[in-house]
Design a protein around this motif. Structure first.
Motif, short mmCIF file in Angstrom:
data_model
loop_
_atom_site.label_atom_id
_atom_site.label_comp_id
_atom_site.label_asym_id
_atom_site.label_seq_id
_atom_site.Cartn_x
_atom_site.Cartn_y
_atom_site.Cartn_z
N GLN A 401 30.21 48.90 40.56
CA GLN A 401 31.35 48.46 39.76
C GLN A 401 31.50 49.44 38.60
O GLN A 401 30.56 49.65 37.83
CB GLN A 401 31.12 47.04 39.23
CG GLN A 401 30.99 46.00 40.33
CD GLN A 401 30.61 44.62 39.79
OE1 GLN A 401 30.11 44.49 38.69
NE2 GLN A 401 30.85 43.59 40.58
N GLY A 403 34.48 51.17 35.60
CA GLY A 403 35.79 51.11 34.96
C GLY A 403 36.52 52.43 35.10
O GLY A 403 35.91 53.51 35.03
N VAL A 429 37.57 49.12 38.44
CA VAL A 429 38.32 48.15 37.64
C VAL A 429 39.43 48.87 36.89
O VAL A 429 39.15 49.71 36.03
CB VAL A 429 37.40 47.42 36.65
CG1 VAL A 429 38.20 46.46 35.78
CG2 VAL A 429 36.30 46.67 37.40
N GLY A 432 39.51 49.44 33.09
CA GLY A 432 38.18 49.01 32.67
C GLY A 432 37.42 50.09 31.92
O GLY A 432 37.56 51.28 32.20
N PHE A 436 33.53 45.14 30.89
CA PHE A 436 34.78 44.60 31.44
C PHE A 436 35.25 43.33 30.73
O PHE A 436 36.18 42.67 31.19
CB PHE A 436 34.62 44.30 32.93
CG PHE A 436 34.16 45.49 33.74
CD1 PHE A 436 34.64 46.76 33.48
CD2 PHE A 436 33.23 45.32 34.76
CE1 PHE A 436 34.22 47.86 34.22
CE2 PHE A 436 32.81 46.41 35.51
CZ PHE A 436 33.30 47.68 35.25
N LEU A 445 34.44 39.18 39.06
CA LEU A 445 33.31 40.07 39.23
C LEU A 445 32.04 39.31 39.56
O LEU A 445 31.23 39.75 40.37
CB LEU A 445 33.13 40.90 37.96
CG LEU A 445 34.27 41.87 37.64
CD1 LEU A 445 34.10 42.44 36.23
CD2 LEU A 445 34.33 43.00 38.66
N VAL A 466 40.29 42.39 41.41
CA VAL A 466 40.21 43.30 40.27
C VAL A 466 41.59 43.84 39.89
O VAL A 466 41.78 44.31 38.77
CB VAL A 466 39.25 44.48 40.53
CG1 VAL A 466 37.83 43.99 40.78
CG2 VAL A 466 39.73 45.37 41.65
N ALA A 469 43.11 42.61 36.64
CA ALA A 469 42.58 43.01 35.33
C ALA A 469 43.71 43.38 34.39
O ALA A 469 44.62 44.13 34.77
CB ALA A 469 41.62 44.18 35.49
#
Length: 477
Positions: A401, A403, A429, A432, A436, A445, A466, A469
């Protein structure tokens, strides 16, 4: 719940349930012993055990021991035979302080898995290597040869600073796994915590069931080399988001130019700022870059950047300097700087090449400012050795994961490591940062992580959420 900062990196590992006990780990060290007893931790409303595991400080020269601090939060469903080990980041932060937040955040996973938190040696209550904060009330450099030498002199009275590397931490994790009686375990690391998670899976593949990497900085990621480019990408992303936002664009129509002015003003001479009371301090271009980088670690903090950089462009650097000073103070309280130096001076700084420093810092706002500081600090720190694996691909199922605007572990670095995980999957993300929180996808998540660990592979993971977001509103006044 807001996601943890990069300084608080976590690892999750699956373990067998065990009651309060005293266990001898003869294969690790005849003196090693695990002691657990029921305990009550604020905010955790389930069976929890706290204790220590004694391990050799230097496995090459046995003698002094380190009592590793442990917290085990037991699964609520009966018959559990798995656990998740959380590893925190920095390097230098303690895992056990995150027990409450992560148990709450991953409540569904905590129902079926024990959660194990181990304060990595040199942090928390595991013989913490804490340096005294600088006496200068302003904004002294975060790293220097002088401060490192002073810290070394103090800490060497109670610690072998050569024995606080990631390799030592990985050996500790294996000792904990064996002492608790778990078979295969699930690993979850954030930021620096992804390094011990990755190294453990590389050295003990038979015991690594799954691995979650949040903001990956595994072996081969040389701190702080990617920071300069990471700042550029993240800051450009925040500026673009502001100008795409009607309210933000109306309030800061010349933001892109103002950002450049804010940095250019400091090229010839530092600004004078009042960080504490009436005392003036010098605020350099390097410190402005670090101040911006700190704010870019989370979307909640980055939403202040348009206002702060516009103020700086107009000549008022005090607000962003104070922000940086407050962040630095918090970091120095939570980060065990001696442990940070023992890790990075063994595993990162010795491998920085001049050509790479030049290539990654050219035409960036941070430049080589941070790299030169850490090189200077490491010149006064002993260099240990750390076994981190041979750089081969990992076949353990992995979920990454990251950003899109991560200033610390940039997206491009994550892509490089994802290529070394044939059974892995990377989730990016949108908007992100390194953390996050505040983007409205915490539940998304957490569900993704629970599904992945339960299934033991990424095929069952639905990452479509995601796309929901959303960056929190920018601060306009």
């Amino acid at each position: 719940m807001r996601r943890l900062r990069s300084a608080l990196v976590l690892v999750i590992v699956g373990t067998l349930g065990a009651s309060a006990c005293l266990v001898k780990d003869q294969a690790e060290n005849p003196a090693a012993s695990l002691s657990l007893a029921p305990c009550n931790l604020p905010g955790i409303d389930r069976s929890t055990e706290c204790g220590t595991l004694s391990v050799a400080e230097n496995r090459e020269r046995p003698g002094r021991t380190v009592a590793l601090r442990l917290v085990v939060v037991r699964a609520t469903q009966p018959g559990n035979r798995e656990a998740v080990f959380f590893m925190t980041g920095g390097p230098g932060s303690a895992a056990t302080v995150s027990a409450r937040g992560l148990t709450w955040e991953h409540a569904a996973l905590a129902a079926t898995h024990d959660f194990v938190f181990v304060d990595q040696r040199g942090t928390g209550q595991s013989n913490p290597l804490q340096c005294a904060p600088p006496a200068d009330p302003g904004l002294p450099p975060m790293f220097s040869a002088e401060s490192a030498a002073a810290c070394r002199k103090e800490l060497e009275r109670s610690a072998d600073l050569l024995a606080y590397t990631t390799g030592d931490a990985v050996a500790d994790l294996e000792a904990v796994r064996r002492a608790l009686g778990y078979g295969r375990i699930n690993l979850h690391g954030s930021s620096y915590g992804t390094r011990p998670a990755w190294a453990y899976a590389a050295q003990f593949p038979q015991h690594a069931r799954t691995i979650v990497l949040h903001g990956p900085a595994p072996p081969g990621f040389l701190i702080p080399l990617p920071f300069a480019q990471g700042l550029e990408i993240a800051l450009n992303g925040v500026v673009a988001d502001c100008l795409d936002d009607e309210a933000c664009a109306e309030r800061f129509p010349t933001l892109k130019a103002d950002v450049e002015v804010a940095f250019e003003r400091l090229t010839s001479a530092p600004a004078r700022v009042k960080v504490d009371g009436s005392t003036e301090s010098a605020f350099t271009r390097g410190e402005l870059s670090e101040a911006v980088r700190y704010l870019l670690y989370s979307a909640m903090d980055a939403r202040r950047l348009p206002l702060l950089l516009t103020q700086a462009a107009a000549g008022d650097y005090t607000p962003i300097a104070r922000s940086s000073a407050n962040y630095r103070r918090g970091l120095m309280r939570s980060l065990n700087m001696g442990m940070y130096l023992s890790v990075t001076c063994a595993e990162d700084i010795p491998f920085l090449k001049e050509s790479d420093i030049e290539a990654t810092s050219r035409n960036t706002k941070l430049g080589d400012y941070r790299a030169r500081q850490q090189i200077a600090a490491c010149s006064a720190w002993p260099r240990g050795t750390s076994r981190l694996g041979d750089g081969a691909a990992l076949r353990v199922p992995a979920l990454i994961q990251v950003g899109a605007y991560d200033p610390a572990t940039p997206l491009e670095s994550a892509r490089q490591f994802a290529a070394m995980l044939p059974n892995g999957r990377m989730v990016v993300v949108p908007h992100g940062a390194h953390a996050f929180g505040g983007m409205g996808i915490d539940d998304c998540l957490a569900k993704m992580t629970t599904t992945f660990i339960a299934a033991g592979n990424t095929a069952a993971v639905d990452d479509s959420c995601v796309t929901q977001a959303r960056r929190p509103p920018f601060v306009l006044q």
